[in-house]
Design an enzyme around this catalytic site. Structure first.
Site, PDB file in Angstrom:
ATOM      1  N   ARG A 112       0.835  -1.173  -0.119  1.00  0.00           N
ATOM      2  CA  ARG A 112       0.061   0.165  -0.021  1.00  0.00           C
ATOM      3  C   ARG A 112       0.892   1.362   0.049  1.00  0.00           C
ATOM      4  O   ARG A 112       2.143   1.020   0.054  1.00  0.00           O
ATOM      5  CB  ARG A 112      -1.038  -0.010   1.196  1.00  0.00           C
ATOM      6  CG  ARG A 112      -0.252   0.083   2.739  1.00  0.00           C
ATOM      7  CD  ARG A 112      -1.210   0.065   3.627  1.00  0.00           C
ATOM      8  NE  ARG A 112      -0.680   0.568   4.788  1.00  0.00           N
ATOM      9  CZ  ARG A 112      -0.955   0.247   6.192  1.00  0.00           C
ATOM     10  NH1 ARG A 112      -2.229  -0.462   6.189  1.00  0.00           N
ATOM     11  NH2 ARG A 112      -0.560   0.839   7.123  1.00  0.00           N
ATOM     12  N   ASN A 150      -5.273   7.503   4.625  1.00  0.00           N
ATOM     13  CA  ASN A 150      -4.928   6.757   5.861  1.00  0.00           C
ATOM     14  C   ASN A 150      -3.474   7.027   6.347  1.00  0.00           C
ATOM     15  O   ASN A 150      -2.629   6.874   5.271  1.00  0.00           O
ATOM     16  CB  ASN A 150      -4.967   5.123   5.848  1.00  0.00           C
ATOM     17  CG  ASN A 150      -4.896   4.440   6.849  1.00  0.00           C
ATOM     18  OD1 ASN A 150      -5.797   4.487   7.501  1.00  0.00           O
ATOM     19  ND2 ASN A 150      -3.807   3.663   7.280  1.00  0.00           N
ATOM     20  N   GLU A 151      -3.127   7.357   7.450  1.00  0.00           N
ATOM     21  CA  GLU A 151      -1.889   7.903   7.976  1.00  0.00           C
ATOM     22  C   GLU A 151      -1.041   8.577   6.849  1.00  0.00           C
ATOM     23  O   GLU A 151       0.047   7.838   6.291  1.00  0.00           O
ATOM     24  CB  GLU A 151      -1.370   6.249   8.555  1.00  0.00           C
ATOM     25  CG  GLU A 151      -2.241   5.713   9.391  1.00  0.00           C
ATOM     26  CD  GLU A 151      -1.379   4.692  10.122  1.00  0.00           C
ATOM     27  OE1 GLU A 151      -0.621   3.795   9.636  1.00  0.00           O
ATOM     28  OE2 GLU A 151      -1.810   4.401  11.351  1.00  0.00           O
ATOM     29  N   GLU A 361      -7.642   4.191  15.749  1.00  0.00           N
ATOM     30  CA  GLU A 361      -7.365   2.920  15.589  1.00  0.00           C
ATOM     31  C   GLU A 361      -6.531   2.500  16.770  1.00  0.00           C
ATOM     32  O   GLU A 361      -5.597   3.225  17.377  1.00  0.00           O
ATOM     33  CB  GLU A 361      -6.570   2.867  14.559  1.00  0.00           C
ATOM     34  CG  GLU A 361      -7.090   2.506  13.120  1.00  0.00           C
ATOM     35  CD  GLU A 361      -6.082   2.526  12.147  1.00  0.00           C
ATOM     36  OE1 GLU A 361      -4.988   1.785  12.326  1.00  0.00           O
ATOM     37  OE2 GLU A 361      -6.185   2.888  10.795  1.00  0.00           O
ATOM     38  N   GLU A 409      -1.857  -8.235   6.453  1.00  0.00           N
ATOM     39  CA  GLU A 409      -1.819  -8.162   7.935  1.00  0.00           C
ATOM     40  C   GLU A 409      -3.062  -9.231   8.410  1.00  0.00           C
ATOM     41  O   GLU A 409      -3.518  -8.938   9.269  1.00  0.00           O
ATOM     42  CB  GLU A 409      -2.438  -6.824   8.288  1.00  0.00           C
ATOM     43  CG  GLU A 409      -1.273  -5.760   7.820  1.00  0.00           C
ATOM     44  CD  GLU A 409      -1.885  -4.356   8.425  1.00  0.00           C
ATOM     45  OE1 GLU A 409      -2.792  -3.915   8.229  1.00  0.00           O
ATOM     46  OE2 GLU A 409      -0.692  -3.525   8.662  1.00  0.00           O
ATOM     47  N   PHE A 411      -2.901 -11.548  10.477  1.00  0.00           N
ATOM     48  CA  PHE A 411      -2.887 -11.867  11.903  1.00  0.00           C
ATOM     49  C   PHE A 411      -3.157 -10.814  12.899  1.00  0.00           C
ATOM     50  O   PHE A 411      -2.802 -10.827  13.870  1.00  0.00           O
ATOM     51  CB  PHE A 411      -1.627 -12.923  12.083  1.00  0.00           C
ATOM     52  CG  PHE A 411      -1.908 -14.174  11.742  1.00  0.00           C
ATOM     53  CD1 PHE A 411      -2.700 -15.036  12.144  1.00  0.00           C
ATOM     54  CD2 PHE A 411      -0.730 -14.561  10.584  1.00  0.00           C
ATOM     55  CE1 PHE A 411      -2.847 -16.353  11.614  1.00  0.00           C
ATOM     56  CE2 PHE A 411      -0.739 -15.745  10.041  1.00  0.00           C
ATOM     57  CZ  PHE A 411      -1.953 -16.598  10.502  1.00  0.00           C
ATOM     58  N   HIS A 412      -3.257  -9.643  12.219  1.00  0.00           N
ATOM     59  CA  HIS A 412      -3.603  -8.569  12.960  1.00  0.00           C
ATOM     60  C   HIS A 412      -4.901  -8.604  13.630  1.00  0.00           C
ATOM     61  O   HIS A 412      -5.701  -9.175  13.021  1.00  0.00           O
ATOM     62  CB  HIS A 412      -3.507  -7.184  12.154  1.00  0.00           C
ATOM     63  CG  HIS A 412      -3.522  -5.911  13.066  1.00  0.00           C
ATOM     64  ND1 HIS A 412      -4.437  -5.456  13.859  1.00  0.00           N
ATOM     65  CD2 HIS A 412      -2.446  -5.017  13.173  1.00  0.00           C
ATOM     66  CE1 HIS A 412      -4.335  -4.363  14.541  1.00  0.00           C
ATOM     67  NE2 HIS A 412      -3.087  -4.187  14.268  1.00  0.00           N
TER      68      HIS A 412
END
Ligand code: GLA
Length: 717
Positions: A112, A150-151, A361, A409, A411-412
């Site tokens: 991303r 985003n961020e 978040e 991600e 396993f986030h």
């Protein structure tokens, strides 16, 4: 600061990615959201390739259905623009918009943030998709908040960025003589004779020019801000009643000047992922929340915004028409688009609870960390969330709602984990939703803080320069140490930027405030002269805003107010210590300090600095200024700062709170709420408090016992 349209009470929810799931899952999602009392979800953050599968093809049908479903379930929406992740077709069509690293490597699509914010094609595509979303959903009753991108934080060193950098430099310095002077380019034959000779600080042979590197960081922040502002303005035009925000990334990575950005968002929103699973997580949580609240406070003071700052909203495509606000996607979609719905135009200004900010978040459970993931033990999710609420967050949001089946991600953690709703995490999510409901009234209370700690992103950037006297200088570590010891001693802290007023704070602490402009120095002098209490640590005041060292002795700009003149630095090796007359041992750093009006309150004992002042105090006008020339261990630093706080007449928030219990108070007129967090593994009794615990309904008279790992929120009185 404005508040999400149509939302009362505290926000609860998180990133929701229905585009990753078949439609039959959506109904279960909404049912589970209702069970957990989720009232706000962020939708569409990374959905660009689903919203625009090809350059000339758009698909909003699925999003229409999602928004309608959420609306029917009573869940409001923070609708995101998906511009942090351009789709594959975009990168294929515009390879010049892929980001280039300082080493000259053009990155490929596949992750991303693969964009250059200065690339005209990227900016045009971002405006287009944001404009279409605005046009299509402007009247959707679920729409509560716009969440741009985003961020923001991606830097690019390509030729587009080079051109934009030069434009920005012209605006900042005016002419090349001034730039050469500011960057000290006579050193190593770097004098520029033509703007075209200046580029981003790309990989070079040896140490880069610090002035060049610092201006580049400032430019990157401003360039990304311009990209944000462009989208914000489109959205504002379409929906003047809906606030617009973007989520700030925090941590060891500081891509933009968030204090400066605060003036441009309707709501400060932060993402927070502590990098530590133990006590450090609590410290980082408090630190992040205090920063967010302080940025929100700045944003609530429009008159104090930096008047000199300029936004480059022109990425070189000014002839391009603005994005069309009308939707042209498939007909018949969007059943929920009729009518304004409840809460229309109900964005509200800050209430008595102080400037609005939101934890946008956080992680319900496992979070990525170098080497392995950390698991949050039972209760910690709620404790961290409520620690943000205690410090002013208008709710608790998570990344993410439902754990994905695949993707980077995978396993986030999520509120609905891979194990499904029959899980500890989801049960805790349901409990947290109920707790937030019971705490709604605290939103009226403003957080009280009497100590201000200096925070300046530019100092962080400047202290990342490779040419400094010690590789152990870490601005984040210096500032968080001050915050940590004050928090442990029970004092509430705000953060102040160099252009913030100081008068409201009896005590101001400036850790390693390396860059100090003349105006900032003057503000500090006036503050102390008028009776303020100041503690400044080593490296403060050493350089001006261009990172040029101030001559005549350190700490340069602050010499007079501190009453000291530092002749020499003595950086310490790893493990090396400097003993002080107090018995404490300094680390990282030491200095030859000459008294110039101040008195020594502690001296170095032994070694080359034997007998020289280490800690000093100076009466200046009606105030007092302390100077700290070495890094004290936490215990000694805490003693020093608590002593300065007492001298300034400040009392801890809850003087009887035992170690391990953190107290934060919110107040509104005569009403107040006291949050007590027990970070310990044993129950802890807090004496001299009274009130009803909003979480249990039980009244405390004279004392309360906070369960191990638990939280009590007293409506005092
Ligand atoms: C950030 C991002 C999210 C996600 C999380 C994971 O905060 O905004 O998209 O990547 O980190 O920690």
């Amino acid at each position: 600061m404005r508040w999400p349209r149509g939302l009362d009470g505290l926000c609860y929810g998180g990133d929701y990615n229905p585009e990753q799931w078949p439609e039959h899952v959506w109904a279960e999602d909404v049912a589970l959201m209702r069970r957990a009392r989720v009232n706000l979800v962020t939708v569409g953050v990374f959905a660009w390739s689903r919203l625009q599968p090809a350059p000339d093809r758009y698909d909003f049908g699925w999003l229409d259905r999602v928004l309608d479903l959420l609306h029917a379930g009573g869940v409001r929406v923070a609708l995101a623009t998906p511009t942090a992740s351009p789709p594959p077709w975009f990168s294929a069509a515009h390879p010049d918009a892929l980001p280039v690293t300082a080493d000259g490597v053009r990155l490929t699509h596949g992750s991303r943030d693969t964009y250059c914010a200065s690339a005209p094609a990227y900016r045009a595509a971002a405006r287009d998709i944001a404009g279409r979303l605005a046009g299509r959903y402007r009247d959707h009753p679920a729409l509560a908040l716009w969440h741009v991108h985003n961020e923001y934080g991606t830097a690019c060193h390509c030729d587009h960025a080079a051109r934009a950098f030069r434009r920005w430099l012209r605006g900042r310095h005016g002419d090349l003589d001034r730039l050469n002077e500011a960057w000290c380019t006579s050193f190593w034959s770097q004098r520029y004779g033509d703007w075209a000779e200046i580029g981003p600080p790309r990989a070079t042979r040896y140490l880069p020019n610090p002035g060049h590197a610092l201006d580049w960081r400032r430019f990157c922040s401003e360039e990304l801000l311009a990209a944000y502002v462009e989208q914000r303005d489109l959205l504002r035009t379409a929906t003047p009643g809906v606030p617009v925000t973007t989520n700030y990334v925090l941590g060891g990575w500081v891509p933009v000047d968030h204090a400066r950005w605060a003036a441009e968002v309707d709501l400060v929103a932060i993402d927070h992922y502590p990098s530590d699973a133990g006590a450090g997580a609590e410290e980082q949580t408090a630190f992040a929340a205090d920063l967010a609240r302080s940025w929100a406070r700045r944003a609530a003071r429009p008159a104090d915004r930096d008047p000199g700052a300029e936004l480059d909203s022109d990425p070189g495509v000014d002839s391009e028409p603005g994005a069309d606000l009308e939707s042209d996607s498939e007909p018949g979609a969007g059943a929920g688009r009729a009518g304004g719905g409840e809460g229309d135009g109900a964005a509200v200004a800050d209430g008595p609870g102080g400037p609005a900010w939101l934890l946008m978040e956080s992680a319900p459970n496992l979070i990525y960390a170098p080497g392995r993931m950390h698991t949050k033990e039972p209760g910690r999710m709620a404790r961290h969330s409520l620690a943000h609420v205690a410090r002013g967050s208008r709710g608790a949001m998570f990344f993410q709602w439902r754990a994905p089946r695949g993707g980077a991600e995978v396993f986030h953690s999520a509120l609905v984990p891979h194990a499904g709703p029959d899980s500890r995490v989801f049960r805790e999510a349901v409990e947290l939703g109920a707790a937030l409901d019971r705490l709604a009234e605290v939103d009226a209370g403003a957080v009280q803080a009497s100590v201000a700690i200096g925070w300046d992103a530019a100092c962080w950037w400047a202290l990342q320069s490779p040419g400094l006297p010690s590789g152990r200088l870490d601005y984040l570590d210096e500032v968080s140490a001050a915050h940590r010891v004050l928090r442990r001693a029970g004092f509430g802290c705000d953060f102040v930027a160099p252009d913030d007023p100081l008068e409201a704070y009896p005590l101001v602490v400036l850790p390693a405030l390396y860059l100090v402009a003349d105006e900032t120095a003057e503000r500090v002098r006036r503050y102390v002269a008028a009776g303020g209490h100041l503690v400044a640590t080593y490296l403060s005041g050493v350089a001006d805003e261009y990172a040029r060292v101030r001559l005549g002795g350190y700490p340069g700009a602050l010499r007079d107010v501190l009453g000291v003149r530092v002749e020499e630095f003595h950086p310490l090796a790893s493990g090396e210590r400097r003993r002080l007359s107090t018995g404490d041992e300094g680390r990282h750093w030491s200095e030859t300090v000459r008294l110039a009006g101040a008195e020594a309150v502690a001296r170095y004992a032994g070694g080359v600095l034997d007998g020289e002042p280490a800690l000093t105090r100076h009466r200046y006008g009606a105030g007092t200024a302390w100077y700290v020339s070495t890094r004290l261990p936490d215990e000694a630093y805490g003693r020093l700062l608590a002593g300065a706080a007492r001298a300034a007449g400040i009392a801890p928030t809850c003087p009887g709170a035992p170690p391990g219990v953190e107290a934060v108070r919110r107040r509104s007129g005569a009403a107040s709420w006291l949050f007590l967090f027990n970070h310990d593994t044993e129950p802890r009794r807090v004496p001299a408090v009274a009130g009803e615990d909003l979480l249990t309904g039980v009244r405390a008279e004279g004392a309360v016992t906070v369960p191990a790992g638990g939280v009590v929120v007293l409506r005092e009185g």
